[in-house]
Write an enzyme that holds these catalytic residues in place. Structure first.
Site, PDB file in Angstrom:
ATOM      1  N   LYS A   1      70.050  45.137  31.013  1.00  0.00           N
ATOM      2  CA  LYS A   1      69.559  45.964  29.908  1.00  0.00           C
ATOM      3  C   LYS A   1      69.704  47.445  30.261  1.00  0.00           C
ATOM      4  CE  LYS A   1      68.668  41.810  28.474  1.00  0.00           C
ATOM      5  NZ  LYS A   1      67.402  41.151  28.707  1.00  0.00           N
TER       6      LYS A   1
ATOM      7  N   TYR B   1      58.962  37.519  27.751  1.00  0.00           N
ATOM      8  CA  TYR B   1      60.346  37.180  27.435  1.00  0.00           C
ATOM      9  C   TYR B   1      60.491  35.646  27.319  1.00  0.00           C
ATOM     10  CZ  TYR B   1      65.405  36.949  28.004  1.00  0.00           C
ATOM     11  OH  TYR B   1      66.731  36.698  27.821  1.00  0.00           O
TER      12      TYR B   1
ATOM     13  N   ARG C   1      76.977  36.408  50.818  1.00  0.00           N
ATOM     14  CA  ARG C   1      75.766  35.854  50.185  1.00  0.00           C
ATOM     15  C   ARG C   1      74.536  36.444  50.864  1.00  0.00           C
ATOM     16  NH1 ARG C   1      73.846  31.456  52.132  1.00  0.00           N
ATOM     17  NH2 ARG C   1      75.810  30.307  52.208  1.00  0.00           N
TER      18      ARG C   1
ATOM     19  N   ASP D   1      57.344  42.538  34.701  1.00  0.00           N
ATOM     20  CA  ASP D   1      58.724  42.630  34.225  1.00  0.00           C
ATOM     21  C   ASP D   1      58.855  43.988  33.545  1.00  0.00           C
ATOM     22  OD1 ASP D   1      61.087  42.518  32.763  1.00  0.00           O
ATOM     23  OD2 ASP D   1      60.885  40.387  32.301  1.00  0.00           O
TER      24      ASP D   1
END
Ligand SMILES: *Cc1c(COP(=O)(O)O)cnc(C)c1O
Length: 380
Positions: A195, A98, A46, A170
């Protein structure tokens, strides 16, 4: 090195132990310590994982940033960035961000006392006008979704800087191949690696990059403290995608430009939105900050919803589906699919009406795609 060379090599040095040219995927959750606290840089996955570290270096490199962090999804990365804020802070968010970003601020962070306003940032003066004493952050995208509005990143960065505001961009739609907001003055860049970075519609992931040491330290702390990390297999897939991003973006852009031109010439089409379309009012800004137009476009049909649904259902090469950025071409109806959760008046205000169709143009043969679009238009 230039971008295409870095795309192939960033974070991709041969494995130190064996020389493997394709570095291994480290699945281990924990790492042996030679003595208490004596590690080789990794102790628990982690906090840090060698495969993830390669992805983090690669994305930072491609964006021209000093530091990178990988997350379990684009929204997990966005959540980490939003936690840089505190109760009472205010954020300026550009129109048509978005939908998940809007939902995150409107239905999660609002309950933690973080306020926001939306502004039309295609005029950067609106960002200046929207700033209050409590404003800490400006959050923008370019090109925007679904109307492909181009926002002048350098101009917004100038406004943000003059007021001491953090600028978050973004950069998912453009990808680091076509646009590098850090170089234009952004403080932090976020990506949905789902994406174009992944590029094959086979993973969910996110990345955050910055060159600001203090912000990076805090984001790295948050990444570990909140635990929103990607697994090593997904990091591997994203890394594998990166190796061909320059080739894919070139073809995405070539195909999308050809489809946009074909649409613009068709009498059944009312309007086409594509950053590099000839005659587009934003062509000048687009050419200043992007090296090509990218693979996303949208357009309005004269026949409203009936025409849009006929068009979408007649496509053969394009698949009717949400998401974007993969090698395969996708088509969708924003008002009833990706943007359906927005209240209708909100949709109308943003121009997400029933006549609008959005395409994620893939890397298939150009003529096949143009032919598919022409045939679907004829079927209306
Ligand atoms: C998909 C997307 C996101 C969210 O990313 P996930 O990986 O789905 O969490 C954020 N911003 C933009 C522009 C996107 O297209």
């Amino acid at each position: 090195m230039r971008f295409d060379t870095r795309a192939v090599h960033a974070g991709n040095e041969p494995d130190e132990l064996t020389g493997a040219v394709t570095p291994p995927i480290y699945t281990s959750s924990t790492f042996a310590q030679a003595g208490i606290g004596k590690t080789k840089g990794f102790e628990y996955s982690r906090s840090g994982n060698p495969t993830r570290a390669r992805l983090e270096r690669a994305v930072a490199d491609l964006e021209g940033a000093k530091f990178g962090l990988a997350f379990a999804s684009g929204l997990a990365g966005e959540t980490a960035v939003a936690t840089l804020l505190q109760r009472g802070d205010h954020v300026i968010i550009c129109n048509d961000v978005y939908g998940g970003t809007y939902r995150l601020f409107n239905q999660v962070f609002r309950y933690f006392g973080i306020a926001f306003d939306r502004v039309d940032a295609t005029d950067p003066d609106n960002v200046a006008r929207g700033a209050r004493t409590k404003t800490k952050m400006v959050w923008m995208e370019s090109p925007t979704n679904p109307l492909m509005q181009v926002i002048d990143i350098a101009a917004v960065a100038k406004v943000a800087k003059s007021r001491g505001l953090m600028l978050v961009v973004d950069n998912t739609f453009a990808s680091p191949c076509l646009q590098n907001p850090i170089k234009l003055g952004a403080t932090v860049v976020v990506h949905s690696t789902t994406k174009y970075i992944g590029g094959h519609s086979d993973l969910i992931g996110g990345a955050v990059v910055t060159s600001d040491q203090a912000r990076y330290d805090r984001l790295k702390f948050i990444q570990n403290a909140t635990g929103s990390v990607p697994g090593p297999f997904d990091c591997y897939l994203a890394l594998r995608g990166i190796r061909t991003i320059h080739l894919r973006m070139e073809r995405h852009s070539k195909n999308a430009a050809a489809v946009a031109e074909a649409l613009a010439r068709d009498p059944r089409v009312r309007e086409v939105y594509y950053p590099f379309l000839r005659g587009s009012p934003q062509l000048g800004v687009a050419k200043r900050q992007m090296s090509a137009g990218g693979g996303m476009l949208s357009f309005r049909l004269k026949g409203g919803y009936r025409a849009a649904s006929r068009f979408l259902e007649s496509l053969k090469v394009f698949t009717l589906g949400e998401s974007l950025g993969g090698v395969e071409s996708l088509a969708e109806h924003p008002a009833r699919m990706t943007h359906a959760s927005l209240p209708p008046p909100e949709r109308a205000k943003l121009g997400v009406t029933d006549d609008l169709v959005r395409l994620s143009v893939g890397i298939e043969d150009t003529e096949d795609l143009v032919g598919d679009v022409r045939a679907a238009l004829a079927a209306i």
